[in-house]
Design a protein around this motif. Structure first.
Motif, PDB file in Angstrom:
ATOM      1  N   GLU A 145       0.839  -1.197   0.000  1.00  0.00           N
ATOM      2  CA  GLU A 145       0.000   0.000   0.000  1.00  0.00           C
ATOM      3  C   GLU A 145       0.872   1.243   0.000  1.00  0.00           C
ATOM      4  OE1 GLU A 145      -3.514   0.314   2.623  1.00  0.00           O
ATOM      5  OE2 GLU A 145      -2.589   2.169   3.339  1.00  0.00           O
ATOM      6  N   ASN A 191      -7.967  -2.338  -4.591  1.00  0.00           N
ATOM      7  CA  ASN A 191      -9.105  -1.628  -3.994  1.00  0.00           C
ATOM      8  C   ASN A 191      -9.824  -0.706  -4.978  1.00  0.00           C
ATOM      9  OD1 ASN A 191      -6.893   0.131  -4.047  1.00  0.00           O
ATOM     10  ND2 ASN A 191      -7.510   1.206  -2.185  1.00  0.00           N
ATOM     11  N   GLU A 242     -13.033  -6.384   5.747  1.00  0.00           N
ATOM     12  CA  GLU A 242     -12.222  -6.838   6.874  1.00  0.00           C
ATOM     13  C   GLU A 242     -11.710  -8.264   6.677  1.00  0.00           C
ATOM     14  OE1 GLU A 242     -15.006  -5.248   7.081  1.00  0.00           O
ATOM     15  OE2 GLU A 242     -14.620  -3.444   8.263  1.00  0.00           O
ATOM     16  N   ARG A 246      -8.733  -8.128   4.275  1.00  0.00           N
ATOM     17  CA  ARG A 246      -7.508  -7.601   4.884  1.00  0.00           C
ATOM     18  C   ARG A 246      -6.868  -8.642   5.801  1.00  0.00           C
ATOM     19  NH1 ARG A 246     -10.391  -2.861   6.269  1.00  0.00           N
ATOM     20  NH2 ARG A 246     -10.188  -3.461   8.462  1.00  0.00           N
ATOM     21  N   ASP A 247      -7.697  -9.371   6.522  1.00  0.00           N
ATOM     22  CA  ASP A 247      -7.164 -10.323   7.491  1.00  0.00           C
ATOM     23  C   ASP A 247      -6.456 -11.485   6.820  1.00  0.00           C
ATOM     24  OD1 ASP A 247      -6.959 -10.818  10.335  1.00  0.00           O
ATOM     25  OD2 ASP A 247      -8.233 -12.571  10.010  1.00  0.00           O
ATOM     26  N   ARG A 296       1.308  -6.155   5.469  1.00  0.00           N
ATOM     27  CA  ARG A 296       1.143  -4.970   4.622  1.00  0.00           C
ATOM     28  C   ARG A 296       2.429  -4.157   4.722  1.00  0.00           C
ATOM     29  NH1 ARG A 296      -2.965  -0.381   6.445  1.00  0.00           N
ATOM     30  NH2 ARG A 296      -1.377  -0.287   8.080  1.00  0.00           N
ATOM     31  N   SER A 351       4.748  -0.676   3.011  1.00  0.00           N
ATOM     32  CA  SER A 351       4.736   0.571   2.256  1.00  0.00           C
ATOM     33  C   SER A 351       6.127   0.753   1.662  1.00  0.00           C
ATOM     34  CB  SER A 351       4.377   1.747   3.173  1.00  0.00           C
ATOM     35  OG  SER A 351       4.494   2.972   2.490  1.00  0.00           O
ATOM     36  N   THR A 408      -0.877  -4.402  11.961  1.00  0.00           N
ATOM     37  CA  THR A 408      -1.542  -3.095  11.929  1.00  0.00           C
ATOM     38  C   THR A 408      -2.686  -3.003  10.920  1.00  0.00           C
ATOM     39  OG1 THR A 408       0.199  -2.290  10.438  1.00  0.00           O
ATOM     40  CG2 THR A 408       0.453  -1.846  12.788  1.00  0.00           C
ATOM     41  N   HIS A 409      -2.581  -3.684   9.774  1.00  0.00           N
ATOM     42  CA  HIS A 409      -3.632  -3.538   8.767  1.00  0.00           C
ATOM     43  C   HIS A 409      -4.927  -4.244   9.156  1.00  0.00           C
ATOM     44  CE1 HIS A 409      -1.731  -7.384   7.792  1.00  0.00           C
ATOM     45  NE2 HIS A 409      -2.804  -7.713   7.097  1.00  0.00           N
ATOM     46  N   ARG A 410      -4.886  -5.026  10.236  1.00  0.00           N
ATOM     47  CA  ARG A 410      -6.076  -5.753  10.701  1.00  0.00           C
ATOM     48  C   ARG A 410      -6.849  -4.987  11.777  1.00  0.00           C
ATOM     49  NH1 ARG A 410      -4.256 -11.327   9.581  1.00  0.00           N
ATOM     50  NH2 ARG A 410      -2.025 -11.253   9.166  1.00  0.00           N
ATOM     51  N   THR A 465      -2.717   6.117  15.515  1.00  0.00           N
ATOM     52  CA  THR A 465      -2.668   5.243  14.348  1.00  0.00           C
ATOM     53  C   THR A 465      -2.458   3.815  14.831  1.00  0.00           C
ATOM     54  OG1 THR A 465      -0.258   5.445  14.094  1.00  0.00           O
ATOM     55  CG2 THR A 465      -1.643   7.067  12.937  1.00  0.00           C
ATOM     56  N   GLU A 473      -0.275   1.817  13.818  1.00  0.00           N
ATOM     57  CA  GLU A 473       1.171   1.633  13.957  1.00  0.00           C
ATOM     58  C   GLU A 473       1.653   2.111  15.329  1.00  0.00           C
ATOM     59  OE1 GLU A 473       0.125   1.497   9.760  1.00  0.00           O
ATOM     60  OE2 GLU A 473      -0.331   2.923  11.366  1.00  0.00           O
TER      61      GLU A 473
END
Length: 330
Positions: free
Chosen positions: A59, A126, A177, A180-181, A186, A188, A297-299, A312, A314
């Protein structure tokens, strides 16, 4: 266990080059870094997810090399690769496949979709509707596809490497959701350093370095490395540390939903692969800490109050890691 495949660095066989997990993974990493300059940690995480039999979500904003990173991985390993360009009009059958009726034979024949490959590149995932995104749920979790009442297994290794733009960009849909799970991690890519960007002008200015990238490993090598990763030892204390960390996300007042049991398994599997890439036969707490942010974190979903306070996921996970007692080496 050692792997016997040998290469000359140009995609061919070369006598005398040992084929251990570390050396083969090192060749793959160096090959990818010929295309993605100045991002060794990102490339290492990509290999970690591959050897942990996970799926990767990349992402970032447009233009920083998300798709190039996924393509470089696919080029570095000689295996079947399919790319799906996700658009709003894409249908689930465009991903899984469809049964086609042949009038001359008076029967239906299944035409497999792009998920029937070792590596599936999902570009801008997405930008498709949640209904279409959900077509990946079964294959990502169960390594199979069910169409018209028939279940078909997928070949190993199987990895979905999907890119997506930030959710606040125009024309994007948030990932469900459940979707993502299913992504193990994830990452960057981020902006390159000025030095890496200067080098990029030379290497990318004339033609894409992907054109010069030759495979340095085979699908069979990846399968053998995956088997070796499964045997990496995780001590009871480290297992408890992983469970305590995931449980802490569920009890955090800043989070509406904590990490799932699937996240626990993903974190352990990723830690095994991370340890193997470091040349160790056992997992240490440092492996878990290094992977906590990309795996968890993305979950996570923040509470409205935490959003107002500009928290956040993170930051929440980093605070939990900082305050959670680390188990002793024994």
């Amino acid at each position: 266990m050692s792997l016997d495949t040998r290469y000359d660095g140009q995609g061919g066989a070369a006598p005398g080059d040992s084929g251990s997990l570390v050396s083969i993974a090192g060749r793959i990493q160096r090959a990818i870094e010929e295309v993605i300059e100045g991002k060794p940690d990102v490339v290492r995480l990509v290999l970690t997810v591959l050897l942990a039999e996970g799926h990767l979500l990349i992402e970032d904003i447009p233009g920083v090399g998300k798709t190039m990173l996924a393509k470089a991985l696919a080029r570095a390993v000689r295996c079947s690769v399919q790319r799906v360009q996700f658009t709003p009009d894409l249908l689930p059958s465009d991903i899984t496949g469809v049964s086609v009726y042949h009038q001359d034979r008076n029967e239906f024949e299944f035409s497999p979709g792009p998920v029937f490959a070792n590596i599936v590149l999902g570009d801008e995932i997405n930008r498709a509707s949640p209904k279409t995104q959900s077509a990946l749920l079964e294959c990502m979790e169960e390594m199979q596809v069910s169409v018209d009442g028939t279940t078909r297994p997928l070949e190993r290794p199987f990895m979905v490497a999907a890119t997506q733009n930030p959710a606040d960009m125009e024309g994007t849909y948030p990932l469900p959701e459940a979707q993502r799970d299913r992504f193990m991690a994830r990452i960057s890519v981020g902006y390159p350093t000025p030095e890496a960007e200067l080098e990029m002008i030379d290497t990318h200015g004339g033609r894409s370095p992907l054109e010069r990238l030759a495979p340095v490993a085979e699908a069979g090598d990846v399968r053998a490395m995956v088997e070796q990763v499964r045997g990496i030892h995780v001590a009871p204390g480290v297992r408890r540390y992983v469970v305590d960390l995931v449980t802490a996300t569920r009890n955090s007042p800043a989070l509406r939903f904590g990490a799932s049991p699937r996240a626990t398994l993903h974190l352990v599997r990723a830690a095994r692969a991370y340890a193997a890439l470091e040349g160790r036969h056992y997992v240490v707490p440092d492996d878990v800490q290094a992977l906590a942010l990309p795996v968890l974190t993305h979950r996570l979903l923040l509470t409205p109050e935490a959003r107002v306070e500009r928290h956040t996921p993170e930051r929440v996970v980093a605070d939990l890691v900082a305050h959670l007692p680390v188990p002793s080496p024994r």
